[in-house]
Design an enzyme around this catalytic site. Structure first.
Site, PDB file in Angstrom:
ATOM      1  N   ARG A  96      -0.070 -23.011  20.857  1.00  0.00           N
ATOM      2  CA  ARG A  96       1.040 -23.193  19.873  1.00  0.00           C
ATOM      3  C   ARG A  96       1.853 -22.015  19.441  1.00  0.00           C
ATOM      4  O   ARG A  96       2.629 -21.444  19.577  1.00  0.00           O
ATOM      5  CB  ARG A  96       0.649 -24.245  18.973  1.00  0.00           C
ATOM      6  CG  ARG A  96       2.432 -24.445  18.204  1.00  0.00           C
ATOM      7  CD  ARG A  96       2.124 -25.532  16.820  1.00  0.00           C
ATOM      8  NE  ARG A  96       2.937 -25.972  16.107  1.00  0.00           N
ATOM      9  CZ  ARG A  96       4.652 -26.047  16.971  1.00  0.00           C
ATOM     10  NH1 ARG A  96       4.500 -27.132  18.023  1.00  0.00           N
ATOM     11  NH2 ARG A  96       5.557 -26.014  16.010  1.00  0.00           N
ATOM     12  N   CYS A 136      -3.110 -27.469  19.932  1.00  0.00           N
ATOM     13  CA  CYS A 136      -4.038 -29.118  19.486  1.00  0.00           C
ATOM     14  C   CYS A 136      -3.325 -29.902  19.882  1.00  0.00           C
ATOM     15  O   CYS A 136      -1.584 -30.364  19.705  1.00  0.00           O
ATOM     16  CB  CYS A 136      -4.542 -28.482  18.237  1.00  0.00           C
ATOM     17  SG  CYS A 136      -5.639 -27.794  17.671  1.00  0.00           S
ATOM     18  N   VAL A 166       9.077 -27.028  17.703  1.00  0.00           N
ATOM     19  CA  VAL A 166       9.630 -25.469  16.550  1.00  0.00           C
ATOM     20  C   VAL A 166      11.228 -25.191  16.865  1.00  0.00           C
ATOM     21  O   VAL A 166      11.678 -23.818  16.814  1.00  0.00           O
ATOM     22  CB  VAL A 166       9.487 -23.990  18.406  1.00  0.00           C
ATOM     23  CG1 VAL A 166       8.195 -24.718  18.607  1.00  0.00           C
ATOM     24  CG2 VAL A 166      10.076 -24.462  19.980  1.00  0.00           C
ATOM     25  N   ASP A 167      11.839 -26.086  16.589  1.00  0.00           N
ATOM     26  CA  ASP A 167      13.516 -26.372  16.410  1.00  0.00           C
ATOM     27  C   ASP A 167      12.894 -24.928  15.490  1.00  0.00           C
ATOM     28  O   ASP A 167      14.474 -24.537  15.578  1.00  0.00           O
ATOM     29  CB  ASP A 167      13.644 -27.536  15.745  1.00  0.00           C
ATOM     30  CG  ASP A 167      13.829 -28.527  16.790  1.00  0.00           C
ATOM     31  OD1 ASP A 167      13.325 -28.734  17.856  1.00  0.00           O
ATOM     32  OD2 ASP A 167      13.898 -29.993  16.679  1.00  0.00           O
TER      33      ASP A 167
END
EC number: 2.5.1.7
Length: 422
Positions: free
Chosen positions: A94, A118, A125-126
């Protein structure tokens, strides 16, 4: 594929060195993209996630060398000849999204695949994208890739996070260092890893004030230069190993541990009957008397109880005298370790974001499977206290965030070994 085999019931005694923070290092490494001069990071952890970020940066044209058995990272981004972070690398982790802000700020364009990591809830991710748009970026989402442009450069702005986000704060903070004018980030995350990033960026020439508070102010500069910076102590690894003597008995010194990094967590340990004291070299932890007591836990953004220690704390409370309630307020679907602990004899009842744990006198060894990074180490902690043998499968999750865990625990007397799955 590797497995970890633990024979439980052995009180731990000894010392464990605490590594540099994974979550800090994964943020500091992309900061090299902000400058064409070298960035050297000391006290780096030796983890698979660090190797993944290394591969990602190299794919963009950066040079990354590991020195002193991986504890020093020498990075240079004097030539970035590729501005696309491909799915094949980004899907593994991520934190890969953190290359977006630096590339966009320095060169005015970037293409980054949506990230992996995970499997804990949605974890969107906005906020990263909204923050960059506030700085003037033109963003489009096509076929799973974020296409970002700022041909005239980013421009300072006031941006208030609708909720606290560590990753988004880091990404936008890095981008703002090269934006024209002043950027004010409101409701910013306060985690030690953000303080560490700000200190590193300041060494590189950035003008930043307010890190560690909910309001960060950045005055953009034309360019950043090189620097050398030590990665802050890993507070999650520290908290994890604080639980080892708490769940097994015994006494362990944690070299490099800092109480200020884990104050809320240490308070809950003390309430459960675990002694934590500062030493000249770090912290010493021992269980006060008999079984630990039940305590309630609510995960919160820093300086509250960390969500990344919730699974490990649950393992301890499975052995406590009484009923504990754990409320997870940061991530959805973060009790995936509970069914595996139940296989070991734990009594856990999960309803939505709340888990009720009734302590049992003795956990039993069993074959279990890790579902994510923190779940994997919670199973190891439970196994250290369990009667008999426990085999933990899918430990590749563990290697993403814990450096040589079996070596550190076995040095304190734990009967633990890594074996190949048969």
């Amino acid at each position: 594929m590797d497995q970890i085999v633990i024979r439980g019931g052995v009180p731990l005694h000894g010392a464990i060195p605490i590594a540099g923070a994974k979550n800090a290092c994964l943020t500091l490494m992309p900061a090299t993209l902000l400058s064409d001069e070298p960035l050297t990071l000391t006290n780096a952890p030796r983890l698979s996630d660090i190797a993944t970020m290394t591969a990602l940066l190299r794919s963009l044209g950066a040079e990354v060398s590991t020195l002193q058995d991986g504890k020093v990272l020498a990075l240079s981004s004097h030539r970035i000849d590729n501005h696309t972070a491909e799915y094949d690398i980004v899907r593994k982790m991520r934190a890969s999204i953190l290359v977006l802000g630096p590339m966009l700020a320095r060169d005015g364009h970037a293409v980054v695949s949506l990230p992996g990591g995970c499997a804990i809830g949605a974890r969107p991710v906005d906020l990263h994208l909204k923050g960059l748009e506030a700085l003037g970026a033109d963003l489009t989402l096509t076929d799973g890739y974020v296409h970002a442009k700022a041909p005239g450069g980013l421009k300072g702005a006031v941006f208030e996070f609708p909720f606290v986000s560590v990753g988004a704060t880091e990404n936008i903070l890095m981008a703002a260092t090269l934006a024209k004018g002043t950027t004010v980030l409101k409701n910013a995350a306060r985690e030690p890893e953000i303080v560490d990033l700000a200190r590193c960026l300041r060494k590189m020439g950035a003008q930043i004030e307010g890190e560690g508070t909910s309001r960060i102010t950045v005055q953009g500069v034309d360019r950043l230069h090189g620097a050398t910076h030590p990665v802050v102590t890993d507070r999650i690894e520290l908290g994890t190993y604080m639980l080892a003597p708490a769940i097994t008995g015994g006494e362990v010194e944690l070299i490099g541990g800092r109480l200020d990094l884990v104050a809320a967590f240490a308070e809950r340990l003390a309430a459960a009957g675990v002694d934590v004291s500062e030493t000249a070299h770090g912290l010493t932890v021992k269980r006060a008397n008999g079984r630990v007591g039940a305590v309630d836990v609510v995960t919160e953004p820093f300086p509250g109880f960390p969500t990344d220690l919730q699974a490990q704390m649950m393992a301890l409370l499975c052995t406590a005298d009484g009923v504990s309630v754990l409320e997870e307020r940061i991530f959805e679907n973060r009790f995936m370790h509970a069914p595996e602990l139940i296989r070991m004899g734990a009594r856990i009842d999960v309803h939505g974001g709340t888990a009720t744990v009734t302590g049992v006198p003795q956990l039993k060894g069993a074959p279990v499977m890790a579902t994510d990074l923190r779940a994997s180490v919670s199973l190891i902690l439970a196994a250290l206290a369990a009667e008999g043998e426990t085999v933990v499968s899918r430990v590749y999750h563990l290697d993403r965030g814990y450096e040589r865990v079996e070596e550190k625990l076995s040095a304190c007397g734990a009967q633990i070994e890594r074996v190949k799955e048969t």
